[in-house]
Scaffold this motif. Structure first.
Motif, PDB file in Angstrom:
ATOM      1  N   ASN A 281      -7.122   0.217 -11.411  1.00  0.00           N
ATOM      2  CA  ASN A 281      -6.395  -1.046 -11.266  1.00  0.00           C
ATOM      3  C   ASN A 281      -6.423  -1.530  -9.815  1.00  0.00           C
ATOM      4  O   ASN A 281      -5.490  -2.170  -9.339  1.00  0.00           O
ATOM      5  CB  ASN A 281      -4.953  -0.923 -11.766  1.00  0.00           C
ATOM      6  CG  ASN A 281      -4.331  -2.263 -12.116  1.00  0.00           C
ATOM      7  OD1 ASN A 281      -5.028  -3.220 -12.437  1.00  0.00           O
ATOM      8  ND2 ASN A 281      -3.019  -2.344 -12.028  1.00  0.00           N
ATOM      9  N   ALA A 282      -7.526  -1.201  -9.120  1.00  0.00           N
ATOM     10  CA  ALA A 282      -7.705  -1.570  -7.713  1.00  0.00           C
ATOM     11  C   ALA A 282      -6.553  -1.089  -6.846  1.00  0.00           C
ATOM     12  O   ALA A 282      -6.188  -1.724  -5.850  1.00  0.00           O
ATOM     13  CB  ALA A 282      -7.892  -3.085  -7.568  1.00  0.00           C
ATOM     14  N   LEU A 326      -8.133  -7.606  -6.077  1.00  0.00           N
ATOM     15  CA  LEU A 326      -6.691  -7.697  -5.906  1.00  0.00           C
ATOM     16  C   LEU A 326      -6.210  -9.016  -6.504  1.00  0.00           C
ATOM     17  O   LEU A 326      -6.988  -9.922  -6.782  1.00  0.00           O
ATOM     18  CB  LEU A 326      -6.318  -7.588  -4.436  1.00  0.00           C
ATOM     19  CG  LEU A 326      -6.722  -6.278  -3.744  1.00  0.00           C
ATOM     20  CD1 LEU A 326      -6.146  -6.208  -2.332  1.00  0.00           C
ATOM     21  CD2 LEU A 326      -6.293  -5.065  -4.546  1.00  0.00           C
ATOM     22  N   ILE A 327      -4.913  -9.129  -6.706  1.00  0.00           N
ATOM     23  CA  ILE A 327      -4.380 -10.196  -7.538  1.00  0.00           C
ATOM     24  C   ILE A 327      -4.350 -11.558  -6.850  1.00  0.00           C
ATOM     25  O   ILE A 327      -4.440 -12.588  -7.506  1.00  0.00           O
ATOM     26  CB  ILE A 327      -2.969  -9.816  -8.051  1.00  0.00           C
ATOM     27  CG1 ILE A 327      -2.535 -10.737  -9.184  1.00  0.00           C
ATOM     28  CG2 ILE A 327      -1.956  -9.825  -6.922  1.00  0.00           C
ATOM     29  CD1 ILE A 327      -3.339 -10.595 -10.449  1.00  0.00           C
ATOM     30  N   GLN A 331      -2.368 -10.678  -0.906  1.00  0.00           N
ATOM     31  CA  GLN A 331      -2.502  -9.238  -1.041  1.00  0.00           C
ATOM     32  C   GLN A 331      -3.827  -8.758  -0.434  1.00  0.00           C
ATOM     33  O   GLN A 331      -3.897  -7.711   0.202  1.00  0.00           O
ATOM     34  CB  GLN A 331      -2.447  -8.873  -2.528  1.00  0.00           C
ATOM     35  CG  GLN A 331      -2.305  -7.412  -2.829  1.00  0.00           C
ATOM     36  CD  GLN A 331      -0.893  -6.897  -2.603  1.00  0.00           C
ATOM     37  OE1 GLN A 331       0.040  -7.687  -2.505  1.00  0.00           O
ATOM     38  NE2 GLN A 331      -0.756  -5.607  -2.463  1.00  0.00           N
ATOM     39  N   HIS A 332      -4.866  -9.542  -0.632  1.00  0.00           N
ATOM     40  CA  HIS A 332      -6.192  -9.220  -0.113  1.00  0.00           C
ATOM     41  C   HIS A 332      -6.176  -9.164   1.410  1.00  0.00           C
ATOM     42  O   HIS A 332      -6.657  -8.196   2.027  1.00  0.00           O
ATOM     43  CB  HIS A 332      -7.181 -10.281  -0.614  1.00  0.00           C
ATOM     44  CG  HIS A 332      -8.597 -10.014  -0.283  1.00  0.00           C
ATOM     45  ND1 HIS A 332      -9.348 -10.862   0.517  1.00  0.00           N
ATOM     46  CD2 HIS A 332      -9.433  -9.006  -0.632  1.00  0.00           C
ATOM     47  CE1 HIS A 332     -10.571 -10.382   0.637  1.00  0.00           C
ATOM     48  NE2 HIS A 332     -10.659  -9.266  -0.046  1.00  0.00           N
ATOM     49  N   PHE A 387      -0.691  -1.217  -2.064  1.00  0.00           N
ATOM     50  CA  PHE A 387      -1.048  -1.905  -3.314  1.00  0.00           C
ATOM     51  C   PHE A 387      -2.490  -2.412  -3.259  1.00  0.00           C
ATOM     52  O   PHE A 387      -2.787  -3.590  -3.484  1.00  0.00           O
ATOM     53  CB  PHE A 387      -0.074  -3.046  -3.598  1.00  0.00           C
ATOM     54  CG  PHE A 387       0.567  -2.939  -4.960  1.00  0.00           C
ATOM     55  CD1 PHE A 387       1.268  -1.797  -5.310  1.00  0.00           C
ATOM     56  CD2 PHE A 387       0.464  -3.960  -5.889  1.00  0.00           C
ATOM     57  CE1 PHE A 387       1.856  -1.680  -6.571  1.00  0.00           C
ATOM     58  CE2 PHE A 387       1.040  -3.849  -7.152  1.00  0.00           C
ATOM     59  CZ  PHE A 387       1.747  -2.706  -7.495  1.00  0.00           C
ATOM     60  N   ALA A 388      -3.382  -1.498  -2.947  1.00  0.00           N
ATOM     61  CA  ALA A 388      -4.812  -1.794  -2.831  1.00  0.00           C
ATOM     62  C   ALA A 388      -5.560  -0.468  -3.000  1.00  0.00           C
ATOM     63  O   ALA A 388      -4.949   0.608  -2.937  1.00  0.00           O
ATOM     64  CB  ALA A 388      -5.116  -2.413  -1.463  1.00  0.00           C
ATOM     65  N   PRO A 389      -6.875  -0.502  -3.191  1.00  0.00           N
ATOM     66  CA  PRO A 389      -7.640   0.739  -3.370  1.00  0.00           C
ATOM     67  C   PRO A 389      -7.884   1.456  -2.044  1.00  0.00           C
ATOM     68  O   PRO A 389      -9.025   1.598  -1.582  1.00  0.00           O
ATOM     69  CB  PRO A 389      -8.935   0.255  -4.021  1.00  0.00           C
ATOM     70  CG  PRO A 389      -9.131  -1.116  -3.489  1.00  0.00           C
ATOM     71  CD  PRO A 389      -7.738  -1.696  -3.362  1.00  0.00           C
ATOM     72  N   VAL A 390      -6.797   1.901  -1.436  1.00  0.00           N
ATOM     73  CA  VAL A 390      -6.826   2.526  -0.112  1.00  0.00           C
ATOM     74  C   VAL A 390      -6.007   3.811  -0.176  1.00  0.00           C
ATOM     75  O   VAL A 390      -4.834   3.785  -0.559  1.00  0.00           O
ATOM     76  CB  VAL A 390      -6.252   1.593   0.962  1.00  0.00           C
ATOM     77  CG1 VAL A 390      -6.258   2.274   2.325  1.00  0.00           C
ATOM     78  CG2 VAL A 390      -7.015   0.276   1.008  1.00  0.00           C
ATOM     79  N   ALA A 391      -6.611   4.940   0.200  1.00  0.00           N
ATOM     80  CA  ALA A 391      -5.897   6.215   0.217  1.00  0.00           C
ATOM     81  C   ALA A 391      -6.153   6.921   1.544  1.00  0.00           C
ATOM     82  O   ALA A 391      -7.236   6.816   2.120  1.00  0.00           O
ATOM     83  CB  ALA A 391      -6.343   7.101  -0.942  1.00  0.00           C
ATOM     84  N   THR A 392      -5.148   7.639   1.996  1.00  0.00           N
ATOM     85  CA  THR A 392      -5.255   8.407   3.232  1.00  0.00           C
ATOM     86  C   THR A 392      -5.300   9.895   2.898  1.00  0.00           C
ATOM     87  O   THR A 392      -4.687  10.353   1.933  1.00  0.00           O
ATOM     88  CB  THR A 392      -4.065   8.109   4.158  1.00  0.00           C
ATOM     89  OG1 THR A 392      -2.837   8.232   3.416  1.00  0.00           O
ATOM     90  CG2 THR A 392      -4.158   6.702   4.706  1.00  0.00           C
TER      91      THR A 392
END
Length: 488
Positions: A281-282, A326-327, A331-332, A387-392
């Protein structure tokens, strides 16, 4: 479904209604940035119109037996099944989900409806004993009244079902504030409720922005219970505002969820679930696994596999794509700014890091799946929901260190751990500060009969769905009577 511009209206007392101001908002297609809808921009006057309609319909609906209410919900679910493709097509267009994801979401909403329709036959309370001879006591559930439901756009039909079905089975009438980024699916659902025989006014939809429309719903003295899914900042305001009149409030808020990988984990399975948790879900899930905590001894091998997986994911809205856009542009822009800020602060971007350069995706609000290491655990990117496809990514030496990092921060929504040890899994699950803990799967995945909610800044202690949602939408009344033996 055509992408021609459509007017999306409110739904009040069983019919579509233009906002009284006749003002409109523009809704853009997140895949290509083109204008998709004109959406009614509602005000406090429109909210009042809807609440009055809901209050007028309350006596008829609450007067039905719970069993009969469940039969009406069953009819709504039957229509959802018949029109599942139409609902999924609508979700796919207005949210940018790939079609298989949109269909899966509709399936989940249908299961939610089936569960709560059945609760009409199980709207249990309790029989109680008494210390007084001849006294018999029991409890009953009664509706709160008018339920104000405020939903986000990330999983729109699931969010609508999550709140609407338990509110209705308990005998409440509803005013739903639709997400401005997914307005048409709420209107389609409203049409289904009417076709299924729900009395006019029992379910109403208000379109528009959180300010003024959502705020007016929270502030309206005719609204007896408020259920909100969204940001922690807005949740705090709702709690303070509605608390002034002692309205019941259910808050399902943000999350910055830890995904722990131990040195005895199945690495391939851990990579599979980490990618789904972070990027499905991005990344637009309150339950997204956006903090990946890995034992140092396996960190290089795990990261190599996870980066390869992230780089293999396909962006787009066609069947088989892994994640969409993204929606909205706000948000982008925020996601891209967060990534840039991390790089400027010295973090290392392992993959992704910006918008795709594909011509086919150039007009949309896309962010490539992004993995970042070397981020300060106390920084904004580590502590705040993106709330985006970003992980640490973080490395640790022990499970105790992993737990301490998992519990850092104000949120406590979900958590996951991957390990081959039952002892490690249960030790962590008992101690991690989260309302939902998953072992050897992802950070998300609540089912209709399971309670969902979080600790700390992730909520206010309520749980939806599951039978626990009945406590949100009903009042508990204790009834006692005395049988006199001298009257026998």
């Amino acid at each position: 479904m055509s992408e021609s511009v459509t007017d999306i209206l409110n739904w009040i007392a069983g019919r579509p209604v233009v906002a009284q101001s006749q003002a409109w908002l523009d809704k853009f297609n997140p895949h290509n940035g083109r204008l998709l809808y004109r959406v009614s921009s509602s005000s406090a006057a429109d909210v009042d119109h809807a609440v009055v309609a809901a209050k007028s319909a309350l006596a008829e609906w609450s007067g039905l037996t719970p069993v009969r209410r469940g039969q009406v919900l069953t009819d709504i679910v039957a229509l959802m099944k018949q029109r599942a493709n139409e609902l999924a097509d609508c979700i796919a267009v207005e949210t940018g989900k790939p079609p298989q994801d949109a269909k899966g979401e509709v399936g989940g909403a249908i299961m939610q409806g089936e569960f709560f329709a059945g609760e009409g036959m199980r709207l249990y309370a309790r029989s109680l004993t008494s210390g007084m001879p001849g006294k018999y006591s029991h409890t009953v559930r009664q509706p709160r009244g008018c339920a104000g439901l405020i939903v986000p756009a990330n999983t729109p039909i699931a969010n609508i079902a999550w709140k609407t079905f338990p509110a209705l089975i308990c005998g409440n009438s509803v005013v739903l504030k639709a997400a401005e980024d997914s307005p048409r699916i709420a209107l389609l659902f409203a049409e289904l409720t009417k076709e299924a025989g729900l009395p006019d006014g029992v379910f109403n939809v208000i379109q528009g922005l959180g300010q003024p429309a959502g705020a007016a719903l929270v502030e309206h003295t005719g609204v007896d219970v408020i259920s909100f899914t969204g940001s922690t900042a807005v949740g705090r305001w709702i709690a303070a505002t509605a608390g002034q009149r002692l309205a019941r409030v259910s808050l399902e808020l943000g999350g910055k969820n830890p995904f722990v990988v131990c040195d005895d984990a199945d690495l391939d399975q851990a990579v599979h679930w980490a990618a789904l948790s972070a990027f499905s879900n991005a990344g637009q899930r309150c339950a997204a696994g956006s903090r990946i905590i890995v034992f140092r001894s396996i960190y290089p091998a795990f990261v190599e596999k996870l980066v390869a997986k992230a780089e293999s994911l396909k962006l787009g809205v066609e069947a088989g794509c892994d994640l969409g856009p993204l929606i909205n542009p706000r948000q982008h822009a925020a996601a891209l700014a967060a990534i840039t800020g991390a790089g400027n602060a010295g973090a290392k971007i392992l993959c992704g890091g910006g918008a795709p350069d594909s011509e086919a995706l150039a007009g949309g609000y896309y962010v490539k799946p992004t993995l970042i290491e070397g981020v300060d655990p106390n920084s904004g990117l580590s502590c705040q929901e993106i709330f985006a496809p970003v992980a640490t990514l973080y490395s640790v030496d022990t499970l105790q260190e992993a737990l301490a990092l998992a519990n850092a921060g104000e949120y406590g929504l979900t958590a996951a751990i991957h390990t081959g040890s039952v002892d490690r899994a249960m030790w962590f699950a008992q101690r991690v500060r989260a309302g939902v803990v998953n072992i050897n799967i992802g950070t998300y995945g609540s089912e209709p009969h399971m309670p969902f909610g979080g600790f700390g800044a992730s909520g206010n202690g309520t749980r939806e769905p599951g039978v626990e949602a009945l406590d949100v939408y009903s009042e508990l009344k204790n009834i006692s009577f005395l049988v006199r033996s001298d009257q026998l």
